[in-house]
Design a protein around this motif. Sequence first.
Motif, mmCIF file in Angstrom:
data_model
loop_
_atom_site.group_PDB
_atom_site.id
_atom_site.type_symbol
_atom_site.label_atom_id
_atom_site.label_comp_id
_atom_site.label_asym_id
_atom_site.label_seq_id
_atom_site.Cartn_x
_atom_site.Cartn_y
_atom_site.Cartn_z
ATOM 1 N N GLN A 120 0.840 -1.199 0.000
ATOM 2 C CA GLN A 120 0.000 0.000 0.000
ATOM 3 C C GLN A 120 0.878 1.252 0.000
ATOM 4 O O GLN A 120 0.641 2.178 -0.770
ATOM 5 N N LEU A 121 1.886 1.274 0.860
ATOM 6 C CA LEU A 121 2.790 2.432 0.899
ATOM 7 C C LEU A 121 3.602 2.540 -0.396
ATOM 8 O O LEU A 121 3.723 3.632 -0.968
ATOM 9 N N ALA A 122 4.159 1.425 -0.840
ATOM 10 C CA ALA A 122 4.975 1.445 -2.058
ATOM 11 C C ALA A 122 4.143 1.869 -3.264
ATOM 12 O O ALA A 122 4.604 2.660 -4.098
ATOM 13 N N ASN A 123 2.927 1.365 -3.352
ATOM 14 C CA ASN A 123 2.060 1.724 -4.478
ATOM 15 C C ASN A 123 1.652 3.187 -4.451
ATOM 16 O O ASN A 123 1.280 3.741 -5.483
ATOM 17 N N GLY A 124 1.725 3.825 -3.288
ATOM 18 C CA GLY A 124 1.428 5.255 -3.203
ATOM 19 C C GLY A 124 2.397 6.094 -4.025
ATOM 20 O O GLY A 124 2.071 7.203 -4.450
ATOM 21 N N ALA A 125 3.592 5.562 -4.249
ATOM 22 C CA ALA A 125 4.583 6.293 -5.044
ATOM 23 C C ALA A 125 4.239 6.305 -6.525
ATOM 24 O O ALA A 125 4.672 7.202 -7.254
ATOM 25 N N VAL A 126 3.460 5.347 -6.981
ATOM 26 C CA VAL A 126 3.152 5.251 -8.416
ATOM 27 C C VAL A 126 2.345 6.461 -8.901
ATOM 28 O O VAL A 126 2.799 7.184 -9.798
ATOM 29 N N PRO A 127 1.177 6.742 -8.339
ATOM 30 C CA PRO A 127 0.438 7.914 -8.829
ATOM 31 C C PRO A 127 1.131 9.231 -8.471
ATOM 32 O O PRO A 127 1.030 10.211 -9.222
ATOM 33 N N ALA A 128 1.851 9.247 -7.351
ATOM 34 C CA ALA A 128 2.531 10.489 -6.950
ATOM 35 C C ALA A 128 3.633 10.849 -7.941
ATOM 36 O O ALA A 128 3.747 12.013 -8.366
ATOM 37 N N THR A 129 4.442 9.877 -8.325
ATOM 38 C CA THR A 129 5.513 10.167 -9.284
ATOM 39 C C THR A 129 4.954 10.440 -10.677
ATOM 40 O O THR A 129 5.499 11.264 -11.417
ATOM 41 N N GLN A 130 3.850 9.776 -11.031
ATOM 42 C CA GLN A 130 3.235 10.029 -12.337
ATOM 43 C C GLN A 130 2.670 11.442 -12.396
ATOM 44 O O GLN A 130 2.795 12.128 -13.411
ATOM 45 N N ALA A 131 2.060 11.895 -11.310
ATOM 46 C CA ALA A 131 1.527 13.262 -11.270
ATOM 47 C C ALA A 131 2.650 14.285 -11.404
ATOM 48 O O ALA A 131 2.505 15.298 -12.109
ATOM 49 N N ALA A 132 3.776 14.024 -10.755
ATOM 50 C CA ALA A 132 4.924 14.931 -10.870
ATOM 51 C C ALA A 132 5.458 14.935 -12.303
ATOM 52 O O ALA A 132 5.782 15.998 -12.849
ATOM 53 N N ALA A 133 5.531 13.762 -12.912
ATOM 54 C CA ALA A 133 6.003 13.670 -14.301
ATOM 55 C C ALA A 133 5.067 14.413 -15.249
ATOM 56 O O ALA A 133 5.523 15.117 -16.162
ATOM 57 N N ASP A 134 3.767 14.278 -15.026
ATOM 58 C CA ASP A 134 2.789 14.972 -15.874
ATOM 59 C C ASP A 134 2.922 16.487 -15.735
ATOM 60 O O ASP A 134 2.871 17.217 -16.726
ATOM 61 N N ALA A 135 3.103 16.955 -14.506
ATOM 62 C CA ALA A 135 3.270 18.400 -14.283
ATOM 63 C C ALA A 135 4.571 18.891 -14.906
ATOM 64 O O ALA A 135 4.620 19.990 -15.477
ATOM 65 N N ALA A 136 5.623 18.090 -14.797
ATOM 66 C CA ALA A 136 6.905 18.467 -15.403
ATOM 67 C C ALA A 136 6.761 18.565 -16.916
ATOM 68 O O ALA A 136 7.224 19.536 -17.534
ATOM 69 N N LYS A 137 6.117 17.573 -17.503
ATOM 70 C CA LYS A 137 5.932 17.561 -18.962
ATOM 71 C C LYS A 137 5.130 18.772 -19.428
ATOM 72 O O LYS A 137 5.396 19.331 -20.487
ATOM 73 N N ALA A 138 4.161 19.185 -18.595
ATOM 74 C CA ALA A 138 3.348 20.362 -18.930
ATOM 75 C C ALA A 138 4.119 21.666 -18.736
ATOM 76 O O ALA A 138 3.665 22.722 -19.171
ATOM 77 N N GLY A 139 5.276 21.578 -18.078
ATOM 78 C CA GLY A 139 6.088 22.777 -17.852
ATOM 79 C C GLY A 139 5.585 23.657 -16.727
ATOM 80 O O GLY A 139 6.015 24.801 -16.598
ATOM 81 N N ASN A 140 4.708 23.131 -15.901
ATOM 82 C CA ASN A 140 4.123 23.902 -14.805
ATOM 83 C C ASN A 140 4.985 23.717 -13.551
ATOM 84 O O ASN A 140 4.859 22.733 -12.839
ATOM 85 N N VAL A 141 5.870 24.677 -13.297
ATOM 86 C CA VAL A 141 6.827 24.573 -12.201
ATOM 87 C C VAL A 141 6.116 24.481 -10.852
ATOM 88 O O VAL A 141 6.479 23.650 -10.012
ATOM 89 N N ALA A 143 3.023 23.445 -10.127
ATOM 90 C CA ALA A 143 2.363 22.143 -9.999
ATOM 91 C C ALA A 143 3.402 21.038 -9.838
ATOM 92 O O ALA A 143 3.218 20.123 -9.023
ATOM 93 N N PHE A 144 4.499 21.131 -10.576
ATOM 94 C CA PHE A 144 5.558 20.132 -10.437
ATOM 95 C C PHE A 144 6.077 20.114 -9.004
ATOM 96 O O PHE A 144 6.233 19.046 -8.411
ATOM 97 N N ASN A 145 6.366 21.278 -8.459
ATOM 98 C CA ASN A 145 6.892 21.345 -7.087
ATOM 99 C C ASN A 145 5.936 20.693 -6.099
ATOM 100 O O ASN A 145 6.360 19.934 -5.224
ATOM 101 N N GLU A 146 4.653 20.973 -6.225
ATOM 102 C CA GLU A 146 3.656 20.385 -5.323
ATOM 103 C C GLU A 146 3.580 18.871 -5.504
ATOM 104 O O GLU A 146 3.567 18.115 -4.528
#
Length: 167
Positions: A120-141, A143-146
Amino acid sequence: MIRFHTRWLAIVAAATVVSFGATAAMAQSAPPAKVDGAQAEAAAKARDDFMKANSGREKALIAVMKGEAPLDAKAVQAAQDQAAAMKDLLSHFPAGSGADAVKGSRAKAEIWQQWDKFTQLANGAVPATQAAADAAKAGNVQAFNEKQQAAVKACADCHKDYRAPRQ
């Protein structure tokens, strides 16, 4: 009208199957097969290499969060690589490859004793890192930081309970 409903049902059914498959892949009910001897050593070494690569990417992404590095193509790639790596995290924890079996491993025995909580804890990293990657790809600094802060927290939450200190 009937064809429209049939198509709609087919789309909903396909989405449900895809969603279920993704959830099933993330929620692993049992650890990977038990290993021993040389396999345990190799698994612990591969896990250590995997975690070192994650740490290197995380350091680069934290530098972006701190304003020490730009959110450029290199950072976007690091964020995307981190998100992809997290999808494979659980495969690096075969039973029998922890600190109780492999000298120098920082993987606590509690991982396999509390597999459901660990996953459960390890799987929490999956959507969290994907959200960060999506924000990075969008160039939204901002949102990326959050999102990256949430990803760092997801990793830290798991490490707090399941990673032994360096010796």
